[in-house]
Each structure stands twice: as C-alpha cells, then as structure tokens.
Scaffold this active site. Structure first.
Site, mmCIF file in Angstrom:
data_model
loop_
_atom_site.group_PDB
_atom_site.id
_atom_site.type_symbol
_atom_site.label_atom_id
_atom_site.label_comp_id
_atom_site.label_asym_id
_atom_site.label_seq_id
_atom_site.Cartn_x
_atom_site.Cartn_y
_atom_site.Cartn_z
ATOM 1 N N LYS A 1 86.032 22.671 -5.148
ATOM 2 C CA LYS A 1 86.770 21.739 -6.014
ATOM 3 C C LYS A 1 86.924 22.300 -7.419
ATOM 4 O O LYS A 1 87.938 22.105 -8.062
ATOM 5 C CB LYS A 1 86.026 20.397 -6.069
ATOM 6 C CG LYS A 1 86.297 19.527 -4.851
ATOM 7 C CD LYS A 1 85.678 18.163 -5.018
ATOM 8 C CE LYS A 1 84.209 18.225 -4.693
ATOM 9 N NZ LYS A 1 83.581 16.908 -4.579
ATOM 10 N N GLU B 1 81.308 13.727 -3.976
ATOM 11 C CA GLU B 1 81.253 13.424 -5.392
ATOM 12 C C GLU B 1 82.701 13.259 -5.857
ATOM 13 O O GLU B 1 83.534 14.128 -5.607
ATOM 14 C CB GLU B 1 80.584 14.575 -6.164
ATOM 15 C CG GLU B 1 80.599 14.281 -7.644
ATOM 16 C CD GLU B 1 79.888 15.335 -8.494
ATOM 17 O OE1 GLU B 1 79.445 16.361 -7.970
ATOM 18 O OE2 GLU B 1 79.809 15.090 -9.710
ATOM 19 N N ARG C 1 79.308 25.859 6.481
ATOM 20 C CA ARG C 1 80.531 25.427 5.818
ATOM 21 C C ARG C 1 81.742 25.959 6.554
ATOM 22 O O ARG C 1 81.674 26.974 7.225
ATOM 23 C CB ARG C 1 80.617 26.016 4.403
ATOM 24 C CG ARG C 1 79.626 25.540 3.422
ATOM 25 C CD ARG C 1 79.746 26.373 2.144
ATOM 26 N NE ARG C 1 80.995 26.114 1.437
ATOM 27 C CZ ARG C 1 81.146 25.127 0.564
ATOM 28 N NH1 ARG C 1 80.141 24.308 0.314
ATOM 29 N NH2 ARG C 1 82.293 24.944 -0.040
HETATM 30 P P1 ATP Z 1 82.838 21.733 -3.646
HETATM 31 O O1 ATP Z 1 81.977 22.949 -3.746
HETATM 32 O O2 ATP Z 1 84.212 22.016 -3.164
HETATM 33 O O3 ATP Z 1 82.818 20.878 -4.870
HETATM 34 P P2 ATP Z 1 80.867 20.023 -2.669
HETATM 35 O O4 ATP Z 1 79.942 20.306 -1.556
HETATM 36 O O5 ATP Z 1 80.309 20.087 -4.048
HETATM 37 O O6 ATP Z 1 82.158 20.894 -2.500
HETATM 38 P P3 ATP Z 1 80.898 17.237 -2.217
HETATM 39 O O7 ATP Z 1 81.844 16.223 -2.726
HETATM 40 O O8 ATP Z 1 79.511 17.237 -2.703
HETATM 41 O O9 ATP Z 1 81.572 18.647 -2.514
HETATM 42 O O10 ATP Z 1 80.937 17.296 -0.635
HETATM 43 C C1 ATP Z 1 80.856 16.186 0.211
HETATM 44 C C2 ATP Z 1 80.390 16.654 1.553
HETATM 45 O O11 ATP Z 1 81.297 17.619 2.086
HETATM 46 C C3 ATP Z 1 79.033 17.319 1.457
HETATM 47 O O12 ATP Z 1 78.205 16.795 2.477
HETATM 48 C C4 ATP Z 1 79.316 18.764 1.690
HETATM 49 O O13 ATP Z 1 78.265 19.399 2.364
HETATM 50 C C5 ATP Z 1 80.580 18.727 2.552
HETATM 51 N N1 ATP Z 1 81.362 19.954 2.371
HETATM 52 C C6 ATP Z 1 81.820 20.458 1.215
HETATM 53 N N2 ATP Z 1 82.453 21.624 1.410
HETATM 54 C C7 ATP Z 1 82.407 21.876 2.736
HETATM 55 C C8 ATP Z 1 82.874 22.937 3.574
HETATM 56 N N3 ATP Z 1 83.543 23.980 3.092
HETATM 57 N N4 ATP Z 1 82.649 22.843 4.903
HETATM 58 C C9 ATP Z 1 81.991 21.782 5.407
HETATM 59 N N5 ATP Z 1 81.520 20.762 4.680
HETATM 60 C C10 ATP Z 1 81.718 20.797 3.359
HETATM 61 MG MG MG Z 2 78.472 18.727 -4.262
#
Ligand code: ATP
Ligand code: MG
Length: 555
Positions: free
Chosen positions: A270, A34, A260
């Site tokens: 983020k 996102e 994760r």
């Molecule tokens: P954040 O909580 O930091 O905003 P998010 O999962 O909301 O992370 P996205 O932009 O939705 O952020 O993530 C894109 C991809 O990265 C998703 O498929 C998510 O599962 C993966 N991802 C995010 N954080 C991690 C992590 N700590 N380890 C592995 N994969 C991750």
């Molecule tokens: Mg997300």
C-alpha cells in the site's frame, strides 16, 4: 475442481482436525485491514481465504479495521475496502468491527499487565529504545526505567492517558526479555503517546496501542478461532501468544501463517501504491494499470476471475512470485465465456465499395457469441463506405497475408466478400483509402465454395460511433519492481497508449452497460467511468492471443 472457495491445504487440515476433535464446533475467521490505503491483489488472497473459508464451513468472517495508526488512516480508505470486499462477492453481515471499538478494553488489559509486573512505563526516547534493543548479533540493554514499581507504573500510565506528557515523552512496554533471540520479545512497545484525531474515536485518546498488542487481543475479544496472516508475522507469534497468556481472557486464537501473494510486474504494498498516487504517476488508486482491486475493477477484470486466480494459486508456506500471465489467463477464461462479441476498429482505414449503391443501407445479422447461442444476435448496418483496421491492409503482401492487398479477396465478418482494387495515398504516401468491390452473392459470408481464408471486422462509416480507446501494458518493466532500490525507476513509460479516434459499431455505446465486450480480433474492452470530451472511453481489459500470427506462419 471442487465448488469450494478454498481447495484443501494445511490450514483446512488444521480446521478439519479442530472440528473433528471438538476443539471448536464452529470456526470464526477475520480479515483485518488497516484503512491506510486501497486494497491490492495480495489482499484479495487474504479476503478469498478468510471469507472463503467462512463460506465453505458455513461460518462467519469478521471485517475488522485495524485502526491503530490515526495519522495514516481515513474513512475514504475504509469505504473503499468495504466496496472491494463486496465487489469480490463476500459479506461480513453485521460483523464490521474496529480495533478502536476495543480501546477501553485494551487499556484495561494493559493495566492488568502492569499490575502483574510485566509492563512498565519507559521514559527513553524512541531512538534510545531502538538503539538499546540491539540486533541479531547484539543483545538488548535493559532500560533504566525497567524496574519501576507497579504503583509508579500505574500512576504514570494513567497520566499518559490523561494527557500529562508530551507526544513521545513516554511509552508503555512489555517486560519480557531484552536478551531474547527473537527481537520482537525484547520489551516491545505496547502504547505510545500521539495527539492525533482518530477516524472513529475522535480526540478521546492521546495514547494509542501498538499493532502487536492490539491485534491478538482483538482476535481474542471477538472469539476468532483461526487467525490467518502472512509469513512475516511468524516471528511475532510468540508475542501474540505471550500477550493473550498474560491477560485475563478465555479465548486463545491460533495464529497460522501462509505465504503472501506476489505477482510479477506488480507492486503489492500500500505504501508504494500510495507513492504512485501521491506523485501523480497514475490516475488515482483505481488507475486501470494499478494492482489495486479498484484498479482491476475499473480495468474490467471480473471478480470471478480474481477469485479463481487466487484459488488456483492455492495456500501454502512457500514464497513465490506468480506470473502476471496466470492472472490475465484467468481474466480471459471468464471473459471468453461472458463477453458479447462486437466489432470495434481501433485504427480506422476507409474502404469504398465501388459497386455498392450510394445510399443503400442493409441490415445484417451478427451472432453475439460464436460458441454460445444464448447470447442471441444483433442487427448490423452495412453500406458503401466502411472502416476496416489499418493493419488489415498491406501493400505488396506475400501470399501468406490473407487480408487486404491489391487483387485479394477477404470475407467481411457477418457480411460480404470484398476484393481490394486500389489503395489511395496522400502526398506523403500514406494509404488513406481503399477502393474495393463486393460480391452480392456472398451475403452472410459464403459464396460458391471459393476459398477465402481471411475474415476481417469492419464498421459502416455512416453508423460508426467514435470512441477513445486506452491500451494498457504493464506498469513496470521489471518482473520484481519491489526488489529494485527505487521501484519508480522501473516504471514502464509506455504503459498507456491512447487512441483518440477508434470506431465502434452502433448500439453498444447507448447500452450504457457495465459489461465487458470482446472487440472481435482485437481484445476485451470495458467502458471507463469517465468521458473524454463527450466521447466514451473504453479500457482494454486484456488482449487475446494473437491468432493471426499463428495462422499466417503455418501456411
Ligand atoms: P501492505 O504491505 O500492502 O500495506 P499490509 O499487510 O500492511 O499490506 P493490511 O491492511 O495490514 O496490509 O493487511 C490486511 C491483511 O491482508 C493482513 O492479514 C495481511 O496479512 C493480508 N495481506 C496483505 N498483503 C498480502 C499479500 N500480498 N498476500 C496475502 N495476504 C496479504
Ligand atoms: Mg499491515
């Protein structure tokens, strides 16, 4: 070690089985960020997995922006995400998509759900919906609007799209089961009314689809074979499958969850990283102390180091916190092989070599890498006045101190042996200069078999380049900052130390290069993107293990 990006794990086993059985003859993965912030080290894992698998299986990985929350998303974030993926060494080719590319199709799928009688327009407020959803112990309550006719729902949903209702006045919900043990299945919201300018679709829409409705259908539209996500989506999988099963679409991607990446002493959210930026607690998203990919880049971490770190951590379903040291070791391993050696003095102490001619300058030769001749050598000027490291002098040192103290001889790297005669002090008793003599026969650092244990680095004072050096420590002093009620309470007040008057040997600053250097005996450093009052700034990438402490303890 294989030369694959991704070592064998339960996901590669599923893929191998699907290819062997003929379920698929080619895989297609996607990375679906996102654009609501900069990517962090956790995302690096998802990138290396999805793009890495695509490379390993000679397939494609789509980059799909999951842009369904216009209030939080921006083009700056989208651009930074593309930069970071490229910098890590991956490529989506022509396949950069957006969930918003599918808004019209998604609307059509929502209409299908209404026509099937499995979606309805609800007039309850978001608070009422939350209230009536229940929780793990309380069952949900049906909405009073749940049994609206298909016709009425179609009319209302069209009117929602047309802008006939205020923001928040109505939502579209799936009609599944308010008693489900899985709360995600209790009539989840599919669309909400929100008048917001969208980075791609502008003002074309005033209703936006929710993540759980959008994500699975975007995967299916693109023909993704294996939809890889983190474990928190495990409970959403039934909904992922339900949505796809209830609309008219062929492809049904398989969602597979993995754990994760968490790294000690860092934040991988983020939202929290954004808070650090917003509250000016760091110098932007790419502050070298940040766990963002752009921060690690500015700090000087090589992309190969991040890739090999992620590969070593591996893919599983087990939650764990990886030690920061593992990441730093990976950086050291790469830089040890790739960083040219130079001499930089962080806290200079002047040394006058009394028996060296006043205006003489000699050009000495120094190898650029002690273990790799292909790095070649460079010319280093030597003269009567040099700088050494303040910590390389000690008054009244015991015999285990192999560096400068009255009467002791040390080797100057690539140069001569010098013997310390006297320390000059200022009125407060601080040592401000050393008087030494040198042995002209010891050029190159060898002389008649005398045992000289210590070798120290130095820079000719007249030739030294003043630089600013920034030393970094962990940004948080708690191993799991996110586990503390307010993670800001765990910020390490000493995470940045600025040294304004460090010195670097000549010829390095002019190279204006993007390379990381090893300042011998100190640490690895890389030029920062900014200047301080015309003085180049060098960021400490990572320390070396302190070999002095070991050597001086042993003898
Ligand atoms: P954040 O909580 O930091 O905003 P998010 O999962 O909301 O992370 P996205 O932009 O939705 O952020 O993530 C894109 C991809 O990265 C998703 O498929 C998510 O599962 C993966 N991802 C995010 N954080 C991690 C992590 N700590 N380890 C592995 N994969 C991750
Ligand atoms: Mg997300």
């Amino acid at each position: 070690m294989t030369d694959k990006n991704v070592t064998e794990n339960f996901i590669t086993q599923i893929i191998d089985a699907d290819l062997a059985s003929g379920k698929h003859n080619k895989i297609l993965t996607r990375f679906p960020p996102e654009p609501n912030g900069y990517l962090h080290v956790g995302h690096a894992k998802a990138i290396c997995l999805n793009f890495g698998l695509a490379q390993d299986y000679k397939a494609t990985c789509n980059l799909r922006f999951d842009d369904t929350n216009p209030e939080k998303e921006s083009n700056e974030y989208a651009e930074s995400i593309k930069n970071d993926i490229k910098w890590l060494g991956f490529d989506w080719g022509e396949n950069n998509f957006h969930a918003s590319d599918y808004f019209e199709q998604l609307y059509g799928f929502a209409v299908q759900l209404i026509e099937k009688g499995v979606a309805y327009v609800d007039d309850q407020s978001i608070e009422e919906i939350r209230e009536n959803r229940g929780n793990y112990t309380t069952p949900g309550k049906n909405s009073p609007y749940r049994d609206r006719s298909v016709e009425e729902n179609l009319t209302l949903f069209k009117a929602m799209r047309a802008g006939d209702f205020a923001d928040g006045a109505k939502v579209l919900r799936a009609k599944i089961d308010m008693l489900s043990g899985n709360i995600n299945m209790r009539d989840p919201v599919l669309y909400r009314i929100k008048r917001m300018h969208h980075i791609n679709t502008g003002d074309a829409w005033c209703i936006y689809p929710m993540y759980d409705f959008t994500h699975c259908l975007s995967d299916a539209i693109e023909g993704i074979t294996h939809s890889l996500c983190t474990l928190e989506f495990e409970d959403h999988r039934p909904l992922y499958d339900w949505v796809i099963d209830n609309v008219d679409i062929e492809c049904h991607p398989q969602q597979i969850e993995f754990s994760r990446l968490n790294v000690s002493y860092t934040i991988t959210s983020k939202r929290k990283l954004n808070q650090l930026v917003e509250e000016n607690l760091v110098d932007g998203w790419d502050d070298p102390r940040m766990s963002t990919i752009s921060g690690m880049r500015r700090r000087g971490y090589p992309p190969e180091a991040i890739r090999s770190f992620v590969k070593d951590v591996g893919i599983s379903k087990k939650e764990s916190v990886i030690s920061m040291t593992v990441l730093e070791d990976s950086v050291r391993n790469v830089l040890n092989k790739t960083a040219p050696r130079v001499m930089g003095v962080l806290r200079p102490l002047k040394v006058v070599i009394e028996n060296y001619p006043e205006d003489k300058v000699e050009i000495l030769t120094g190898s650029n890498h002690p273990q790799d001749e292909s790095f070649g050598s460079r010319e280093i000027p030597f003269s009567r006045e040099i700088y050494v490291e303040q910590s390389d002098y000690k008054e009244n040192a015991n015999r285990k101190f192999f560096r400068l103290t009255e009467g002791r001889e040390v080797r100057l790297r690539h140069a001569y042996y010098i013997t310390c005669k006297e320390a000059i002090k200022d009125a407060e008793g601080n040592v401000i200069e050393l008087r030494c003599t040198y042995d002209p026969e010891s050029r190159g650092g060898t002389a008649d078999g005398r045992k000289v244990k210590g070798t120290i680095h130095w820079i000719s004072a007249a030739h030294a380049e003043p630089i600013e050096v920034r030393l970094y420590d962990r940004l948080f002093n708690h191993p799991k900052p996110a586990s503390v009620e307010n993670f800001l309470d765990t910020i390490n007040p000493d995470s940045l130390e600025i040294i304004h008057n460090a010195m670097l040997e000549p010829g390095i600053v002019d190279q204006n290069s993007d390379a990381a250097y090893q300042f011998e005996r100190n640490a690895y450093f890389k030029r920062d993107k900014t200047y301080e009052k015309d003085k180049p700034i060098f960021n400490q990438v990572v320390t070396m293990r302190d070999s002095w402490a070991k050597l001086e303890q042993e003898s």
